[in-house]
Scaffold this motif. Structure first.
Motif, mmCIF file in Angstrom:
data_model
loop_
_atom_site.group_PDB
_atom_site.id
_atom_site.type_symbol
_atom_site.label_atom_id
_atom_site.label_comp_id
_atom_site.label_asym_id
_atom_site.label_seq_id
_atom_site.Cartn_x
_atom_site.Cartn_y
_atom_site.Cartn_z
ATOM 1 N N VAL A 68 40.327 49.608 35.995
ATOM 2 C CA VAL A 68 39.258 49.693 36.989
ATOM 3 C C VAL A 68 39.872 49.270 38.324
ATOM 4 O O VAL A 68 40.959 48.703 38.371
ATOM 5 N N SER A 69 39.168 49.517 39.406
ATOM 6 C CA SER A 69 39.673 49.110 40.717
ATOM 7 C C SER A 69 39.546 47.602 40.879
ATOM 8 O O SER A 69 38.754 46.938 40.194
ATOM 9 N N LEU A 70 40.294 47.061 41.818
ATOM 10 C CA LEU A 70 40.243 45.625 42.081
ATOM 11 C C LEU A 70 38.850 45.194 42.511
ATOM 12 O O LEU A 70 38.315 44.191 42.013
ATOM 13 N N ASN A 71 38.233 45.943 43.411
ATOM 14 C CA ASN A 71 36.902 45.547 43.882
ATOM 15 C C ASN A 71 35.858 45.622 42.781
ATOM 16 O O ASN A 71 34.979 44.756 42.678
ATOM 17 N N ASP A 72 35.905 46.658 41.942
ATOM 18 C CA ASP A 72 34.951 46.745 40.840
ATOM 19 C C ASP A 72 35.133 45.582 39.876
ATOM 20 O O ASP A 72 34.148 45.032 39.353
ATOM 21 N N TRP A 73 36.381 45.196 39.645
ATOM 22 C CA TRP A 73 36.626 44.065 38.758
ATOM 23 C C TRP A 73 36.089 42.767 39.366
ATOM 24 O O TRP A 73 35.445 41.964 38.678
ATOM 25 N N LEU A 74 36.318 42.572 40.662
ATOM 26 C CA LEU A 74 35.821 41.360 41.317
ATOM 27 C C LEU A 74 34.295 41.312 41.312
ATOM 28 O O LEU A 74 33.700 40.247 41.122
ATOM 29 N N ARG A 75 33.664 42.463 41.504
ATOM 30 C CA ARG A 75 32.189 42.478 41.524
ATOM 31 C C ARG A 75 31.604 42.169 40.152
ATOM 32 O O ARG A 75 30.429 41.817 40.039
ATOM 33 N N GLY A 76 32.409 42.291 39.110
ATOM 34 C CA GLY A 76 31.940 41.953 37.772
ATOM 35 C C GLY A 76 32.046 40.477 37.443
ATOM 36 O O GLY A 76 31.591 40.046 36.369
ATOM 37 N N LEU A 77 32.631 39.684 38.341
ATOM 38 C CA LEU A 77 32.767 38.240 38.108
ATOM 39 C C LEU A 77 31.541 37.508 38.646
ATOM 40 O O LEU A 77 30.878 37.948 39.588
ATOM 41 N N ASP A 78 31.252 36.352 38.049
ATOM 42 C CA ASP A 78 30.162 35.542 38.596
ATOM 43 C C ASP A 78 30.691 34.654 39.714
ATOM 44 O O ASP A 78 31.889 34.605 39.996
ATOM 45 N N ARG A 79 29.800 33.938 40.360
ATOM 46 C CA ARG A 79 30.176 33.164 41.542
ATOM 47 C C ARG A 79 31.191 32.075 41.226
ATOM 48 O O ARG A 79 32.085 31.793 42.026
ATOM 49 N N SER A 80 31.061 31.458 40.063
ATOM 50 C CA SER A 80 31.997 30.386 39.712
ATOM 51 C C SER A 80 33.399 30.931 39.495
ATOM 52 O O SER A 80 34.391 30.306 39.903
ATOM 53 N N ASP A 81 33.498 32.113 38.871
ATOM 54 C CA ASP A 81 34.819 32.724 38.691
ATOM 55 C C ASP A 81 35.429 33.111 40.035
ATOM 56 O O ASP A 81 36.630 32.935 40.261
ATOM 57 N N LEU A 82 34.592 33.649 40.935
ATOM 58 C CA LEU A 82 35.097 33.989 42.267
ATOM 59 C C LEU A 82 35.562 32.744 43.009
ATOM 60 O O LEU A 82 36.587 32.759 43.697
ATOM 61 N N ALA A 83 34.817 31.655 42.867
ATOM 62 C CA ALA A 83 35.187 30.412 43.562
ATOM 63 C C ALA A 83 36.548 29.912 43.110
ATOM 64 O O ALA A 83 37.326 29.385 43.908
ATOM 65 N N ARG A 84 36.852 30.089 41.824
ATOM 66 C CA ARG A 84 38.159 29.658 41.324
ATOM 67 C C ARG A 84 39.290 30.498 41.914
ATOM 68 O O ARG A 84 40.445 30.070 41.922
ATOM 69 N N LEU A 85 38.938 31.677 42.404
ATOM 70 C CA LEU A 85 39.922 32.535 43.060
ATOM 71 C C LEU A 85 39.845 32.424 44.574
ATOM 72 O O LEU A 85 40.428 33.236 45.292
ATOM 73 N N GLU A 90 30.527 37.800 49.389
ATOM 74 C CA GLU A 90 30.563 38.493 50.682
ATOM 75 C C GLU A 90 31.987 38.786 51.153
ATOM 76 O O GLU A 90 32.177 39.515 52.137
ATOM 77 N N ASP A 91 32.979 38.228 50.491
ATOM 78 C CA ASP A 91 34.369 38.493 50.866
ATOM 79 C C ASP A 91 34.879 39.832 50.337
ATOM 80 O O ASP A 91 35.909 40.326 50.795
ATOM 81 N N ILE A 92 34.169 40.415 49.367
ATOM 82 C CA ILE A 92 34.649 41.627 48.719
ATOM 83 C C ILE A 92 34.372 42.834 49.611
ATOM 84 O O ILE A 92 33.238 43.065 50.034
ATOM 85 N N GLY A 93 35.418 43.599 49.901
ATOM 86 C CA GLY A 93 35.245 44.774 50.743
ATOM 87 C C GLY A 93 36.486 45.653 50.707
ATOM 88 O O GLY A 93 37.561 45.231 50.267
ATOM 89 N N GLU A 94 36.353 46.874 51.183
ATOM 90 C CA GLU A 94 37.438 47.848 51.107
ATOM 91 C C GLU A 94 38.650 47.451 51.946
ATOM 92 O O GLU A 94 39.779 47.779 51.605
ATOM 93 N N ASP A 95 38.419 46.762 53.060
ATOM 94 C CA ASP A 95 39.525 46.382 53.935
ATOM 95 C C ASP A 95 39.903 44.915 53.773
ATOM 96 O O ASP A 95 40.644 44.370 54.599
#
Length: 523
Positions: A68-85, A90-95
């Motif tokens: 899958v694409s990087l953005n689609d994979w990131l959008r599948g994570l919850d907030r706590s998983d994103l925070a660990r990264l 709102e940081d997820i975007g094409e650019d």
């Protein structure tokens, strides 16, 4: 089953496996060897080597997808998983440019998904972590791989061996008899006790080093005038010196369209025989004149030579304070991205470096030397633009008085001093307590990879040109060795350092293997 060994489980190994599963006409037996504890991230994106503040140098829209694409994979994570990264929704975007840790987690997940999919499809795929490949030996019936693991030594034979390894970051790097500190792992940078810290390099790797060191002694804060940096109480006489030959900072990432514009004359010039560099350069100038003639005229026009082109490209920036240029350039780059307005000459240079990359393996040695001395610095500077946030961090450190850029010139020396190190440039001398080497991966010889039997196998082409990625084995063998080891390719393929290159090389190699499988089945 067709047996394939992939040595190295970083992004190049991931893309190779993905392409193999897509292209193979029949079932595969794939063994993936990784000397580290994780399959997927490799050194550049490994959590053990990088700090959360370190950013990747590729926009999300440019990253070739795996399962899958990087953005689609990131959008599948919850907030706590994103925070660990170190990310928010709102940081997820094409650019967007993401932390290296985010890309490492993505490639780790994609490797796991590929292995699961492959096994469901009937392939035999084994991950061998903590396995160090010690030798690769061409045999009459195939390629023998010998390795060592926590359970002991073993070996097996394969039809195809893919070398997807090679990054090395020793704890210290010898340079003129002086010991330099490695930039990795990042964790140790935060524990440095020294106050005056020198950093060799001004690229994104050097910026990441400066940010990591500074983050251990203070913090970046959002202020009314933009990003600011504040030293912790008790931190005094702290200064980071970024040092390079030109003393230039990389420019901020501009917006450009994908696919990049075609340069028809340069794309076609490789069809003719004979000396290639000058013919390619003239074709490049003709295409550049058509893409942005006004910019080329400011540099010197259609008659400008390679050396003069290089000098003119950098001359305006060399005449300005690097931080003043960075501030002005950042504003222009942000406007470019917001309006999605390309800069024609930048887009042309980006495309030209891709086309030159296909031609360099055919250059004569003298042409390679000339290219590295003249055109390579221009193309490298153009494609090595950095995330806007990285530039903002640099400007914040500068305004806080804890960062400087030092121009060393062409003839610099490093000598031991009683209080540290003395760095002497063409027109200056400065002292630091410690010097960190952040100039990036050096080019390696094939013998540096540490496979003694393969190094002795009398490779037919010396020096190796890597016109394709197959090693020309002198020893008779029914097997093939594919060299995707980036540090070894750097001299003949000087731009083959990014994730797009890893995807291209993995796809090319998988096609070669799949075609050989089909030929064998037909026979």
């Amino acid at each position: 089953m067709h047996r394939v060994a992939i040595v190295g489980a970083g992004p190049t190994g991931v893309y190779t496996l993905a392409a193999l599963l897509r292209e193979a006409p029949s079932r595969l037996h794939v063994d993936i060897f990784e000397k580290g504890p994780a399959a997927g991230p490799g050194m550049p994106y490994n959590a053990e080597m990088n700090a959360p503040s370190m950013l990747s140098n590729i926009a999300s829209r440019e990253l070739p997808p795996v399962a899958v694409s990087l953005n689609d994979w990131l959008r599948g994570l919850d907030r706590s998983d994103l925070a660990r990264l170190a990310l928010r929704e709102e940081d997820i975007g094409e650019d967007a440019f993401y932390p290296r840790l985010a890309l490492g987690a993505y490639f780790t997940a994609q490797m796991a998904e590929l292995v699961a999919r492959g096994r469901r499809g009937g392939h035999l795929i084994e991950l061998h972590l903590h396995h160090t490949v010690e030798d690769i030996r061409p045999r009459l019936t195939g390629i023998e791989v010998t390795w060592h693991s926590p359970t002991g030594a073993a070996k097996a034979e394969y039809s195809d061996v893919v070398l997807a390894t090679g990054h090395r970051w020793p704890d210290t790097v010898a340079d003129g008899g002086v010991q330099l500190q490695s930039a990795w792992p990042a964790e140790k940078l935060g524990r440095l006790p020294q106050r005056r810290i020198g950093v060799l390099g001004t690229s994104l790797s050097a910026i990441d080093v400066a940010v990591t060191v500074a983050s251990a002694r203070g913090r970046f804060v959002d202020a009314e005038g933009g990003l600011a940096y504040s030293l912790d109480e008790g931190q005094t006489d702290f200064l980071i010196s970024l040092m390079s030959r030109k003393g230039l900072l990389p420019e901020a990432d501009y917006w450009y369209p994908l696919p990049l514009p075609e340069l028809p004359r340069l794309a076609a010039c490789g069809a003719a025989e004979g000396p290639l560099l000058e013919r390619a350069y003239q074709a490049f100038l003709a295409d550049l004149d058509e893409a942005d003639g006004d910019w080329l005229d400011r540099l010197g026009g259609r008659e400008i030579g390679r050396e003069e082109f290089r000098a003119a490209y950098f001359s305006e920036r060399l005449a300005v304070d690097p931080f003043d240029w960075a501030e002005q350039n950042l504003a222009q780059a942000e406007e470019s991205v917001t309006a999605q307005r390309p800069t024609p000459w930048r887009s042309a240079l980006l495309r030209a470096h891709e086309l030159f990359e296909t031609l360099i393996p055919r250059f004569k040695e003298a042409e390679v030397e000339a290219f590295h001395a003249t055109l390579k610095p221009v193309f490298t500077d153009c494609y090595a633009c950095v995330p806007h946030f990285s530039v903002k961090r640099l400007l914040a450190l500068r305004k806080a008085g804890v960062l400087e850029v030092v121009r060393l010139g062409d003839h610099s020396r490093i000598a031991q001093h009683r209080t540290g190190l003395c760095v002497t440039g063409d027109q200056l001398e400065t002292e630091v307590e410690i010097l960190i080497d952040a100039r990036g991966q050096r080019a390696l010889k094939f013998s540096d990879l540490g496979f003694p039997s393969l190094a002795r196998a009398d490779l037919l082409a010396r020096p190796l040109r890597f016109e394709d990625l197959l090693l020309p084995l002198g020893a008779a063998s029914a097997g093939r060795v594919h060299c995707l080891a980036l540090p070894v390719l750097l001299r003949r393929r000087p731009f083959v350092q990014g994730l797009v290159n890893a995807w291209e090389m993995g796809s090319t190699t998988a096609n070669v293997i799949a075609e050989a499988m089909g030929d064998r089945a037909t026979a």
